[in-house]
Design a protein around this motif. Structure first.
Motif, PDB file in Angstrom:
ATOM      1  N   HIS A  87      70.464  84.043  46.989  1.00 17.76           N
ATOM      2  CA  HIS A  87      70.896  84.698  48.426  1.00 17.76           C
ATOM      3  C   HIS A  87      70.187  84.337  49.436  1.00 17.76           C
ATOM      4  CE1 HIS A  87      73.763  87.512  46.510  1.00 17.76           C
ATOM      5  NE2 HIS A  87      73.098  87.585  45.358  1.00 17.76           N
ATOM      6  N   ASP A 129      72.857  85.136  52.260  1.00 17.88           N
ATOM      7  CA  ASP A 129      74.110  84.865  51.858  1.00 17.88           C
ATOM      8  C   ASP A 129      74.745  86.192  51.279  1.00 17.88           C
ATOM      9  OD1 ASP A 129      74.628  82.301  53.077  1.00 17.88           O
ATOM     10  OD2 ASP A 129      73.305  81.733  51.397  1.00 17.88           O
ATOM     11  N   PHE A 131      77.322  86.075  49.067  1.00 20.76           N
ATOM     12  CA  PHE A 131      77.566  85.670  47.750  1.00 20.76           C
ATOM     13  C   PHE A 131      76.397  84.635  47.112  1.00 20.76           C
ATOM     14  CE2 PHE A 131      81.768  86.686  49.197  1.00 20.76           C
ATOM     15  CZ  PHE A 131      81.890  87.930  48.539  1.00 20.76           C
ATOM     16  N   ALA A 137      80.981  80.488  46.524  1.00 19.73           N
ATOM     17  CA  ALA A 137      82.059  80.997  46.915  1.00 19.73           C
ATOM     18  C   ALA A 137      82.888  80.255  47.926  1.00 19.73           C
ATOM     19  CB  ALA A 137      81.551  82.439  47.719  1.00 19.73           C
ATOM     20  N   ASN A 140      81.699  82.736  52.472  1.00 14.41           N
ATOM     21  CA  ASN A 140      80.633  83.537  52.294  1.00 14.41           C
ATOM     22  C   ASN A 140      79.971  83.953  53.638  1.00 14.41           C
ATOM     23  OD1 ASN A 140      78.201  84.331  51.056  1.00 14.41           O
ATOM     24  ND2 ASN A 140      77.800  82.545  50.257  1.00 14.41           N
ATOM     25  N   TYR A 142      77.057  85.881  56.151  1.00 14.84           N
ATOM     26  CA  TYR A 142      75.724  85.829  55.859  1.00 14.84           C
ATOM     27  C   TYR A 142      75.241  86.331  57.429  1.00 14.84           C
ATOM     28  CZ  TYR A 142      76.159  81.533  58.790  1.00 14.84           C
ATOM     29  OH  TYR A 142      76.274  80.922  60.116  1.00 14.84           O
TER      30      TYR A 142
END
Length: 288
Positions: A87, A129, A131, A137, A140, A142
């Motif tokens: 992430h 992020d 996802f 994905a 996404n 963020y």
């Protein structure tokens, strides 16, 4: 505008808490990887980034949002992302922005102050992020947070020429021209190919200085300024028929620091990690 910036910071903090402490998000990322059902170690993957958009100034020469005179200018950025976990990525950028403001469009028009500036800044931080990397994905969201520096170079025009204001010490103060900048923002990226992502990002840059616009506190004693040019650019009220300001009269407010906002269209291109680079090199240059 300043209250809106505080609200943005609160929203970002809440969303970051959700990402950090929601164990249900992509708990089975390895099993759902879109790299051909193959888990790819996210650490060390490098992406190059670029962005372009607009910059918006928030400081002493504004007292609200004037839609006809926003003082928008261009902003561009180039940088890199270094993947740390599923992430999180480390992020570094070199950015340039241009902003301006003129009090003739504000409630304090009688002071008649104005400025423009084109500044570079450098920023290091973290991108989080929603996802995971292995999920790949298509959309996404963020968050970003960072710290850096910007170089202040406010200028004002008089008699048809532009002059740098910082060396003139128009408030009788020699201020730091390389202040800290704290960045917080939100964005969303859209995966267009295996390696290329496009997106939109909004971030606010909070300065540890109130001199982005060369205005902060009160009018100085003009006899203490270094030149006639400094005195004229310090107090511009007489240019529009207003009386000269007395020393100590409010020129700005040091209660709130200046900031600048970026809204950019972004692109990120995934280069990969060292292992992938070696494999590509072997493919391009087979040994016989």
């Amino acid at each position: 505008m300043r209250s809106n910036a505080i609200k943005l910071a609160h929203i970002i903090a809440a969303a970051l808490f959700l990402i950090l402490f929601n164990p249900c998000i992509d708990a089975n990322a390895q099993g759902r990887s879109k790299f051909g059902n193959r888990y790819v170690n996210p650490f060390g993957n490098l992406s190059i980034t670029a962005g372009a958009g607009v910059a918006y100034y928030m400081g002493d020469l504004q007292d609200g949002v004037n839609m006809k005179h926003l003082g928008l200018g261009p902003s561009i950025s180039v940088g890199a992302l270094y993947r740390l976990t599923e992430h999180f990525s480390a992020r570094g950028e070199l950015r340039f922005y241009k902003i301006s403001a003129d009090q003739q469009y504000s409630k304090n028009f009688q002071n008649n102050l104005s400025f423009k500036t084109f500044n570079p800044d450098i920023n290091l931080g973290i991108k989080a992020d929603l996802f995971s990397f292995n999920r790949q994905a298509p959309v996404n969201p963020y968050l970003i947070g960072g710290i850096g520096f910007t170089l202040l170079n406010p200028k004002a025009e008089i008699d048809g020429a532009w002059h740098s204001l910082a060396p003139l010490t128009t408030e009788g103060v020699k201020y730091n021209r390389l202040p800290l900048v704290f960045t917080a923002g939100i964005g969303v990226s859209f995966k267009t190919t295996d390696r290329l992502s496009l997106g939109v990002e909004l971030c606010n840059n909070f300065m540890n200085s109130d001199y982005l616009d060369d205005v902060s506190t009160v009018y100085p004693n003009p006899d203490q300024l270094s030149s006639d040019l400094a005195r004229r650019l310090s107090d511009r009220a007489p240019e529009i028929g207003e009386p000269a300001r007395q020393p100590g009269f409010s020129r700005g407010s040091a209660k709130s620091k200046d900031s600048y906002l970026f809204l950019q269209v972004r692109a990120a291109y995934l280069i990969g990690n060292r292992t992938e680079a070696k494999e590509r090199k072997k493919t391009r240059c087979p040994k016989f």
